[in-house]
Design an enzyme around this catalytic site. Structure first.
Site, PDB file in Angstrom:
ATOM      1  N   SER A   1       0.972  -1.331   0.094  1.00 50.16           N
ATOM      2  CA  SER A   1       0.575   0.349  -0.102  1.00 50.16           C
ATOM      3  C   SER A   1       1.115   1.111   0.274  1.00 50.16           C
ATOM      4  CB  SER A   1      -0.886   0.069   1.208  1.00 50.16           C
ATOM      5  OG  SER A   1      -1.193   0.954   1.627  1.00 50.16           O
TER       6      SER A   1
ATOM      7  N   TYR B   1      -1.422  -0.776  11.068  1.00 53.28           N
ATOM      8  CA  TYR B   1      -1.669  -1.451   9.330  1.00 53.28           C
ATOM      9  C   TYR B   1      -0.650  -0.501   8.334  1.00 53.28           C
ATOM     10  CZ  TYR B   1      -3.617  -1.430   4.314  1.00 53.28           C
ATOM     11  OH  TYR B   1      -3.501  -2.144   2.806  1.00 53.28           O
TER      12      TYR B   1
END
Length: 273
Positions: free
Chosen positions: A146, A171
């Site tokens: 990401s 995350y």
């Protein structure tokens, strides 16, 4: 789509019951690959396969596999099953990812849940599947990361972030770890090449972390599958964003940090090996 460019190849796609993972499995099957469809439970894996067949994939191309990545012992069993039945594995797509709860949640293995599901499971799979990956001759590992990894930092003193928890920060750290460790998953002489990518902001279960409208998951999957195709030239450890090679976070370029991360990851998964 059925160009059969991957007809002699076997691919394991983790987190393939929905979103980018399911679309990646669909596209790989469309290219002729045998796809090992991983999901958290047997029911989810069987459901994913049924939907893939309904979408045009041949049933004999698809194999359902189940493992709950919040349990490293199940990751190890999954790897053992693949090694037993597939002595050569051409593609490993580490796509499985979880959005942790608002409060810090530890797995039974003692790891923060997003760190384990999003990074440690992929690290362990790369270790345990090295033999079939090497046997394939020109295998690839594709890590679905990401762009949030650029906002992250490794909390070395508290990697599970127990003291000061933010699920977005946790995350992002998991994605930084995955991106940093990519090159290590394909050591020199292994015959394997590993790359990572940002598939773009897509409408998946992780979208609430970004708080914006996402593109269809199929668009993200197309970026993933492009890196799986033999016609796409890739270099070990490269990071792609928007279909082109892009710079990673600075930490991903630090040899000392990489060695520290690999040592930490080996310690955290050690009991499952």
């Amino acid at each position: 789509m059925s160009d059969a460019v991957l007809s002699a190849r076997t691919a394991l796609v983790t987190g393939a019951s929905s979103g980018i993972g399911w679309e990646t499995a669909r596209l790989l099957a469309g290219h002729g690959a045998t796809v090992l469809v991983h999901a958290r439970t047997t029911g989810e894996a069987e459901g994913a396969v049924e939907r893939l067949v309904a979408a045009g994939a041949r049933r004999d191309q698809l194999v359902e596999l189940a493992a709950d990545f919040t349990r490293l012992s199940e990751v190890a069993v999954l790897a053992g099953t693949v090694v037993k039945h597939y002595p050569a594995l051409d593609l490993l797509v580490n796509n499985a990812a979880a959005m942790a709860p608002e409060r810090c949640t530890l797995t039974d293995d003692g790891n923060e849940v997003s760190l384990q599901v999003n990074f440690l499971a992929a690290h362990l799979l790369a270790r345990l599947l090295r033999a079939p990956l090497s046997a394939a001759g020109d295998a690839r590992i594709v890590n679905v990361s990401s762009s949030l990894h650029r906002t992250a930092s490794m909390n070395w003193s508290d990697p599970h972030r127990v003291k000061k928890y933010s699920r977005v920060a946790a995350y992002a750290q998991s994605q930084l770890a995955l991106t940093m460790a990519t090159a290590d998953m394909a050591p020199a002489g292994s015959g394997v090449t590993a790359v990572s990518l940002n598939p773009g902001l897509c409408d998946t279960a992780l979208l609430p972390l970004y708080g914006r409208v996402g593109a269809p998951a199929a668009e993200g999957a197309a970026a993933v599958v492009r890196l799986c195709l033999p016609e796409t030239v890739v270099a070990n450890g490269a990071y792609f964003d928007g279909g082109v090679i892009a710079p990673t976070a600075a930490a991903a370029q630090e040899e000392r940090s990489l060695k520290r991360l690999v040592k930490l990851a080996d310690q955290l998964v050690g009991q499952a090996v």
